[in-house]
Design a protein around this motif. Structure first.
Motif, PDB file in Angstrom:
ATOM      1  N   GLU A  67       0.838  -1.202   0.000  1.00  0.00           N
ATOM      2  CA  GLU A  67       0.000   0.000   0.000  1.00  0.00           C
ATOM      3  C   GLU A  67       0.870   1.248   0.000  1.00  0.00           C
ATOM      4  N   THR A  68       0.752   2.068  -1.064  1.00  0.00           N
ATOM      5  CA  THR A  68       1.595   3.262  -1.172  1.00  0.00           C
ATOM      6  C   THR A  68       0.799   4.558  -1.274  1.00  0.00           C
ATOM      7  N   ARG A  69      -0.527   4.469  -1.309  1.00  0.00           N
ATOM      8  CA  ARG A  69      -1.324   5.686  -1.461  1.00  0.00           C
ATOM      9  C   ARG A  69      -2.087   6.043  -0.192  1.00  0.00           C
ATOM     10  N   ARG A  70      -2.785   5.087   0.387  1.00  0.00           N
ATOM     11  CA  ARG A  70      -3.601   5.390   1.558  1.00  0.00           C
ATOM     12  C   ARG A  70      -2.729   5.596   2.797  1.00  0.00           C
ATOM     13  N   PRO A  71      -3.157   6.451   3.717  1.00  0.00           N
ATOM     14  CA  PRO A  71      -2.364   6.693   4.940  1.00  0.00           C
ATOM     15  C   PRO A  71      -2.213   5.428   5.762  1.00  0.00           C
ATOM     16  N   GLN A  72      -1.040   5.266   6.329  1.00  0.00           N
ATOM     17  CA  GLN A  72      -0.765   4.148   7.229  1.00  0.00           C
ATOM     18  C   GLN A  72       0.044   4.656   8.421  1.00  0.00           C
ATOM     19  N   THR A  73      -0.079   3.972   9.534  1.00  0.00           N
ATOM     20  CA  THR A  73       0.761   4.259  10.692  1.00  0.00           C
ATOM     21  C   THR A  73       1.322   2.953  11.226  1.00  0.00           C
ATOM     22  N   GLY A  74       2.463   3.037  11.875  1.00  0.00           N
ATOM     23  CA  GLY A  74       3.094   1.860  12.444  1.00  0.00           C
ATOM     24  C   GLY A  74       4.063   2.251  13.540  1.00  0.00           C
ATOM     25  N   ARG A  75       4.600   1.244  14.218  1.00  0.00           N
ATOM     26  CA  ARG A  75       5.532   1.474  15.321  1.00  0.00           C
ATOM     27  C   ARG A  75       6.698   0.506  15.227  1.00  0.00           C
ATOM     28  N   SER A  76       7.866   0.974  15.618  1.00  0.00           N
ATOM     29  CA  SER A  76       9.025   0.104  15.775  1.00  0.00           C
ATOM     30  C   SER A  76       9.907   0.733  16.856  1.00  0.00           C
ATOM     31  N   ALA A  77      11.109   0.221  17.023  1.00  0.00           N
ATOM     32  CA  ALA A  77      11.991   0.739  18.065  1.00  0.00           C
ATOM     33  C   ALA A  77      13.443   0.484  17.688  1.00  0.00           C
ATOM     34  N   ILE A  78      14.324   1.289  18.237  1.00  0.00           N
ATOM     35  CA  ILE A  78      15.754   1.080  18.087  1.00  0.00           C
ATOM     36  C   ILE A  78      16.396   1.231  19.461  1.00  0.00           C
ATOM     37  N   GLU A  79      17.578   0.688  19.596  1.00  0.00           N
ATOM     38  CA  GLU A  79      18.314   0.818  20.849  1.00  0.00           C
ATOM     39  C   GLU A  79      19.535   1.690  20.631  1.00  0.00           C
ATOM     40  N   VAL A  80      19.682   2.679  21.487  1.00  0.00           N
ATOM     41  CA  VAL A  80      20.817   3.598  21.402  1.00  0.00           C
ATOM     42  C   VAL A  80      21.413   3.740  22.794  1.00  0.00           C
ATOM     43  N   LEU A  84      16.010   2.141  24.954  1.00  0.00           N
ATOM     44  CA  LEU A  84      15.069   1.809  23.895  1.00  0.00           C
ATOM     45  C   LEU A  84      14.309   3.067  23.486  1.00  0.00           C
ATOM     46  N   ILE A  85      14.378   3.383  22.207  1.00  0.00           N
ATOM     47  CA  ILE A  85      13.705   4.573  21.679  1.00  0.00           C
ATOM     48  C   ILE A  85      12.634   4.115  20.699  1.00  0.00           C
ATOM     49  N   TYR A  86      11.390   4.502  20.964  1.00  0.00           N
ATOM     50  CA  TYR A  86      10.286   4.082  20.112  1.00  0.00           C
ATOM     51  C   TYR A  86      10.166   5.022  18.908  1.00  0.00           C
ATOM     52  N   LEU A  87       9.749   4.427  17.793  1.00  0.00           N
ATOM     53  CA  LEU A  87       9.575   5.169  16.549  1.00  0.00           C
ATOM     54  C   LEU A  87       8.121   5.053  16.108  1.00  0.00           C
ATOM     55  N   ARG A  88       7.523   6.183  15.784  1.00  0.00           N
ATOM     56  CA  ARG A  88       6.167   6.185  15.248  1.00  0.00           C
ATOM     57  C   ARG A  88       6.232   6.598  13.792  1.00  0.00           C
ATOM     58  N   LEU A  89       5.769   5.738  12.908  1.00  0.00           N
ATOM     59  CA  LEU A  89       5.871   5.974  11.473  1.00  0.00           C
ATOM     60  C   LEU A  89       4.504   6.312  10.884  1.00  0.00           C
ATOM     61  N   ALA A  90       4.507   7.195   9.906  1.00  0.00           N
ATOM     62  CA  ALA A  90       3.282   7.531   9.182  1.00  0.00           C
ATOM     63  C   ALA A  90       3.637   7.724   7.709  1.00  0.00           C
ATOM     64  N   THR A  91       2.833   7.132   6.823  1.00  0.00           N
ATOM     65  CA  THR A  91       3.061   7.269   5.389  1.00  0.00           C
ATOM     66  C   THR A  91       1.778   7.708   4.702  1.00  0.00           C
ATOM     67  N   VAL A  92       1.939   8.320   3.532  1.00  0.00           N
ATOM     68  CA  VAL A  92       0.805   8.683   2.684  1.00  0.00           C
ATOM     69  C   VAL A  92       1.348   8.962   1.284  1.00  0.00           C
ATOM     70  N   GLY A  93       0.544   8.675   0.268  1.00  0.00           N
ATOM     71  CA  GLY A  93       0.940   8.961  -1.106  1.00  0.00           C
ATOM     72  C   GLY A  93       0.399  10.296  -1.570  1.00  0.00           C
ATOM     73  N   ASP A  94       1.182  11.020  -2.385  1.00  0.00           N
ATOM     74  CA  ASP A  94       0.718  12.313  -2.895  1.00  0.00           C
ATOM     75  C   ASP A  94      -0.089  12.115  -4.178  1.00  0.00           C
ATOM     76  N   PHE A  95      -0.415  13.203  -4.857  1.00  0.00           N
ATOM     77  CA  PHE A  95      -1.298  13.114  -6.027  1.00  0.00           C
ATOM     78  C   PHE A  95      -0.628  12.406  -7.204  1.00  0.00           C
ATOM     79  N   LEU A  96       0.699  12.251  -7.157  1.00  0.00           N
ATOM     80  CA  LEU A  96       1.426  11.507  -8.185  1.00  0.00           C
ATOM     81  C   LEU A  96       1.756  10.084  -7.730  1.00  0.00           C
ATOM     82  N   ASN A  97       1.132   9.668  -6.614  1.00  0.00           N
ATOM     83  CA  ASN A  97       1.344   8.341  -6.040  1.00  0.00           C
ATOM     84  C   ASN A  97       2.788   8.135  -5.586  1.00  0.00           C
ATOM     85  N   ARG A  98       3.410   9.220  -5.136  1.00  0.00           N
ATOM     86  CA  ARG A  98       4.752   9.121  -4.567  1.00  0.00           C
ATOM     87  C   ARG A  98       4.606   9.102  -3.050  1.00  0.00           C
ATOM     88  N   GLU A  99       5.181   8.105  -2.434  1.00  0.00           N
ATOM     89  CA  GLU A  99       4.976   7.905  -1.001  1.00  0.00           C
ATOM     90  C   GLU A  99       5.886   8.788  -0.162  1.00  0.00           C
TER      91      GLU A  99
END
Length: 291
Positions: A67-80, A84-99
């Protein structure tokens, strides 16, 4: 590729980045870091490389790679450095379908919270030890949610705290954390109604956005709960105007409001601290009468 991405994310976390953007270009993606001081361009990657990076990050965050057009959210984490540092991700495609992708860095509170005025912090500590509605306003990214959690942690170790957010940003095992899911009918208002049956001492509401949420927050405060929340406004007095505009009566507001803190960030080199303009209910009432 995984190592390269991990190195990039760890570098951003070491610099205390707020966000990492993958902004689509005609030839690939621009990777931009947001610090407390502003935006910092890092590099550009090709279409092929950028697609691999985005797919890898989406996979690690439990998102749909196809899925590259509709909005999505997700979570992951990294260790530094052992944290532990949590990451909140959000994606959406623009009018040219570029994510487009943005990664929000959620740091441990003890690592990130600092206040530039110990006297103001003491006054805030006093306010949260009594029932009522305590509201935080300020620009996006100024650390309002961090403030809510930090203050609640300081005085709520032996009390029942329920947090309602969209989405949950800071994980706190000592609190009961509920996440908004409108597709499942779990709106702010619905979760607030449910949470009051759990007999909490304190409610953390991620944001007051509408009249229904505001009414539930006010009702909880009037019934003897401490309610901590954020709201969009440009000043401490603007918070009262905002609640009145939403439809909360002046008498209810006067009866339940404990105080308002307008929050911003003060940057000194690599150090970032919260700065508050604090007004009690009495001061706000006096300001309204003067106007």
């Amino acid at each position: 590729m995984t190592e390269v991405l991990t190195t990039l994310l760890q570098k951003c976390a070491t610099e205390k980045a707020q966000d990492l953007y993958f902004r689509p270009l005609s030839t690939g993606w621009a990777i931009i870091e947001r610090l407390a001081t502003g935006l910092k361009p890092l590099q550009k990657v090709t279409l092929s490389e950028g697609n691999q990076w985005l797919n890898q990050m989406k996979y690690q965050a439990g998102m749909d790679i196809s899925e590259t057009r509709r909005p999505q959210t997700g979570r992951s984490a990294i260790e530094v450095a052992g944290e532990l540092i949590y990451l909140r991700l959000a994606t959406v495609g623009d009018f040219l379908n570029r994510e487009s992708l943005v990664v929000r860095f959620i740091y441990p509170i003890g690592q990130t919270y600092h206040c530039d005025d110990s006297q103001i912090l003491s006054r805030l500590m006093q306010l949260i030890q009594q029932p009522g509605l305590l509201l935080f306003a300020g620009p996006t990214g100024s650390g309002k949610t961090t403030s809510l959690y930090y203050l609640a942690e300081q005085v709520m170790q032996d009390k029942m705290v329920v947090a309602i957010e969209d989405p949950i940003e800071i994980q706190q095992p000592a609190f009961l954390q509920l996440q908004v899911n409108e597709a499942a009918g779990l709106t702010y208002a619905a979760l607030l109604k449910i949470s009051l049956r759990l007999r909490p001492d304190t409610l953390i509401i991620g944001e007051i956005r509408d009249l229904q949420t505001a009414q539930h927050a006010v009702s909880a405060a009037l019934s003897g709960h401490l309610v901590l929340s954020t709201i969009h406004a440009r000043s401490t007095t603007g918070v009262m105007d905002r609640l009145l505009d939403l439809g909360i009566s002046h008498s209810q507001l006067t009866a339940c409001l404990a105080g308002v803190a307008y929050q911003s960030l003060v940057v000194d080199g690599h150090n970032v601290a919260a700065h508050y303009e604090l007004a009690t209910a009495q001061q706000l009432e006096e300001a309204v009468h003067e106007d």
